[in-house]
Design a protein around this motif. Sequence first.
Motif, short mmCIF file in Angstrom:
data_model
loop_
_atom_site.label_atom_id
_atom_site.label_comp_id
_atom_site.label_asym_id
_atom_site.label_seq_id
_atom_site.Cartn_x
_atom_site.Cartn_y
_atom_site.Cartn_z
N VAL A 644 0.88 -1.19 0.00
CA VAL A 644 0.00 0.00 0.00
C VAL A 644 0.90 1.22 0.00
CG1 VAL A 644 -1.77 1.30 1.21
CG2 VAL A 644 -1.83 -1.20 1.26
N LEU A 645 0.59 2.14 -0.94
CA LEU A 645 1.41 3.35 -1.04
C LEU A 645 0.51 4.57 -0.89
CD1 LEU A 645 4.19 4.61 -1.58
CD2 LEU A 645 3.65 4.53 -4.05
N ASN A 646 0.85 5.40 0.11
CA ASN A 646 0.06 6.62 0.35
C ASN A 646 0.42 7.72 -0.66
OD1 ASN A 646 -1.25 5.54 2.63
ND2 ASN A 646 0.46 6.12 3.96
N ILE A 647 -0.61 8.40 -1.12
CA ILE A 647 -0.42 9.59 -1.97
C ILE A 647 -0.54 10.82 -1.07
CG2 ILE A 647 -1.24 10.90 -3.97
CD1 ILE A 647 -2.58 8.34 -4.98
N ARG A 648 0.54 11.60 -1.00
CA ARG A 648 0.57 12.75 -0.11
C ARG A 648 0.24 14.06 -0.88
NH1 ARG A 648 1.14 11.04 5.30
NH2 ARG A 648 2.35 9.09 5.29
N GLU A 649 -0.28 15.04 -0.12
CA GLU A 649 -0.59 16.35 -0.72
C GLU A 649 0.68 17.11 -1.05
OE1 GLU A 649 -3.93 19.66 0.20
OE2 GLU A 649 -2.50 19.31 1.84
N LYS A 650 1.73 16.90 -0.21
CA LYS A 650 3.00 17.59 -0.41
C LYS A 650 4.13 16.59 -0.28
CE LYS A 650 1.30 22.02 1.35
NZ LYS A 650 1.49 23.10 2.35
N THR A 651 5.37 17.02 -0.51
CA THR A 651 6.53 16.12 -0.55
C THR A 651 7.14 15.89 0.83
OG1 THR A 651 7.95 18.01 -1.05
CG2 THR A 651 7.11 16.75 -2.92
N ASN A 652 6.34 15.43 1.78
CA ASN A 652 6.88 15.01 3.07
C ASN A 652 5.91 14.03 3.72
OD1 ASN A 652 5.04 16.62 4.96
ND2 ASN A 652 5.92 18.26 3.68
N THR A 653 6.44 13.18 4.60
CA THR A 653 5.64 12.09 5.16
C THR A 653 4.61 12.57 6.17
OG1 THR A 653 7.38 11.75 6.81
CG2 THR A 653 7.46 10.39 4.84
N SER A 654 4.74 13.80 6.60
CA SER A 654 3.75 14.33 7.54
C SER A 654 2.60 15.05 6.81
CB SER A 654 4.41 15.30 8.53
OG SER A 654 5.00 16.37 7.84
N SER A 655 2.73 15.15 5.48
CA SER A 655 1.70 15.84 4.70
C SER A 655 0.43 15.00 4.66
CB SER A 655 2.21 16.08 3.29
OG SER A 655 1.22 16.69 2.50
N GLN A 684 -6.86 12.05 -9.77
CA GLN A 684 -6.16 12.40 -8.54
C GLN A 684 -4.68 12.68 -8.81
OE1 GLN A 684 -5.84 9.25 -5.51
NE2 GLN A 684 -6.94 10.65 -4.12
N ILE A 685 -4.17 13.80 -8.26
CA ILE A 685 -2.77 14.18 -8.42
C ILE A 685 -2.18 14.38 -7.04
CG2 ILE A 685 -1.19 15.95 -9.28
CD1 ILE A 685 -3.15 16.51 -11.54
N GLY A 686 -0.94 13.86 -6.84
CA GLY A 686 -0.27 14.03 -5.56
C GLY A 686 1.16 13.53 -5.63
N TYR A 687 1.76 13.26 -4.45
CA TYR A 687 3.16 12.88 -4.37
C TYR A 687 3.31 11.53 -3.65
CZ TYR A 687 3.94 17.72 -5.68
OH TYR A 687 3.95 18.92 -6.34
N VAL A 688 4.26 10.70 -4.21
CA VAL A 688 4.57 9.42 -3.58
C VAL A 688 6.09 9.27 -3.48
CG1 VAL A 688 2.47 8.28 -4.42
CG2 VAL A 688 4.56 8.20 -5.80
N SER A 689 6.50 8.42 -2.53
CA SER A 689 7.94 8.21 -2.35
C SER A 689 8.51 7.49 -3.57
CB SER A 689 8.20 7.39 -1.09
OG SER A 689 9.58 7.08 -0.97
N LYS A 690 9.63 8.01 -4.07
CA LYS A 690 10.24 7.49 -5.29
C LYS A 690 10.67 6.03 -5.13
CE LYS A 690 14.39 8.31 -8.04
NZ LYS A 690 15.62 9.15 -8.16
N LYS A 691 11.06 5.60 -3.91
CA LYS A 691 11.64 4.26 -3.74
C LYS A 691 10.61 3.15 -3.87
CE LYS A 691 11.52 4.50 1.33
NZ LYS A 691 12.37 4.47 2.55
#
Length: 695
Positions: A644-655, A684-691
Amino acid sequence: MRSLKYLFIAFFIIFSTLPTHEAEAAEEYTSMKVKLENFLGNQTSVTLTATGDYQTSDKEVFIKAGEELTVKVESGKLVVYKNSQKKGIFASIMVTPVKQDSLLSINNRPYPGSLEFTVDGSFIRPINHVYIEDYLKGVVPREMPALWHIEAVKAQAIAARTYALRYQSKVINDTVSYQVYGGADGHSHSNLAVEQTTGMVIKHEGKLIEALFSSSNGGMTELNSNVWTSGEPLAYLSIKEDSYDPKLKWMIALDKKQIDLTNLDVSKPEDWWTSVQEEDKTIIPNLKNWLQNNGYVKKDIKITEIPVLTLTDKTSGGRVTKGSIQMNFYVKDLTDDKGKLVMQNVTLTNVEASKIRAMVGLGNMKSYLVDNTTSTDPAKIKIDGFGYGHGVGLSQYGAKHRAEAGQTYQGILEFYYPNTSIVREYSNAAAGSETDPVVNKDITAPRITSVKAKEDYLNSKVNFTYAIDEDATVSLTIKDKNSKVIATPISRKSMKKGSQVAAWNTKAVSNGNYTAEITATDRDGNKGTVTQAFKVNKDITAPNITSIDTSGNYSTEKASITYTISEAAKVTVQVKNNKGKVIATPTDTKSLKKGSQSATWNFKNVSNGTYTVTITAKDASNNQRTVSKKISIKKTTGKVTASVLNIREKTNTSSKIVGKLKKNQTVTILAQQGDWYKIKNGSQIGYVSKKYVTK
């Protein structure tokens, strides 16, 4: 041939007051009395010759055809000589031609009609008793160049006749104080204009108008009461723009300092007086002449400086009414007790602009329509203006251009003298014979206005619109560039007053310049004609489509398509796949103006690949052009490796978490920011960890 300068000076009349005499319709319009001053000058002796016999009031022969006499002033009397033999002594004498077509020449200038010779001080002063139509033949070519367009010359003839008839009961002269009259030395072209308008005058409410005219109004007519403040405003003389007047431009440029006194010893003027001259050679002589006529008679003057020359207080028509001038000058023999020149000064403040104009010269300040009286150089005076003359009533140059544009004399006079009518006061009659009054017969031709020609490329025709101000029989003919009639869309068709339309089919003609001539004849036979020049330019060229650019925004999944069209057209923009199938129509046959245009293509639901954008433009003549441009769509995708990969609003894990992805799910990678991918999943548009995503 007269000099251009002479003709130009004679173009306008300087009026010091407005006449009050009204010529009534019941009067016999037979003759004018004209004192001959302008061309004759002041003479104590004149030579007479004649083309026919002339006799005195008691029927005695005064001079025979081909004979030469000399008339002299001796002891206040007129003494007539043939060769050296004295033939008679007279206090005054009237001589009349035996045959009406005879001419009597005074110092080689011929005059029609009868001549009354009088003594004016110590000079001979002839008074020409001349049939008014012959008088006009001697006036018109001196007030307007005879070879100008006949309709302009006719307008001048009618204005000159109207003006003259107001003075019929007076003895006038042959100078610009009234109208310049040159006797029988006329011109065939202006004679024709006089003959074709015989007896025609301009009236307002049944009375002869003040038919004032000038050379050029500078683009704006003027109200009579703004020029002659003692007069009441006249309903037929108004302020309005004149687009046909060529706005004759004039300028006064003058150095404020005329003589540099730095190295001149005013205690010894004899050392430099004759060798030093003022800078200006045009206006300064006029100012000197004014000084000599206003307190410095026959004085030798040096004007050293003109500190002030301004024109102010404009009328509602834009013409100046006031002015100021200051002159600093030396007079050669005005010195102090030590022989030093004493500076003289004349200052006129807020005086009538006419006084300033007279001082600087009518040929330098040609009108009162002043545009600018300031100079960027404080050492100089600069005044710009337009026009030549007072600007009231008829503009002669405006009439010329109106006639050349197809206007008739009726239309010309109606513009310059609105709310008036042209009537024929008398019919054509031989000089000296009884006239045949034709009181208030309307001879005004139908007016043809609002003439326009517009080409309809699509239907291969030219559409004409125009209006007539009365019921008339109308003809419309088309002429080519050689003035040959090639078509007659309307032939003597009865039409009602008001707006009209007509069309001409251009399928059988070539591109080029053509002229439409519209003639309207009323039931009294008065005919008005106007011409309208136009071009046939069949459009066979398709619109150009240039500057095509396509660019995609993978964040919005939209492509911008920009281009430029060379003319107004109906445009269609389509996108085709690699099989030529239309998959999108960003612009669906839309009417667009000439210039830069754009369209937007949403490529959200298409796969990566190469697509073709086609742009089709069709102009009003059905000329069509299509251009194409390739556009590549290459969306970057990635596969999720985490359970499971979370899609964040911004480029940090607390977003804030805005969505979730499952293992092996494919997403579109929009961009990389450090250790994060900006991805799109559906809408839906957002940010995910590259790894956790592999490409």
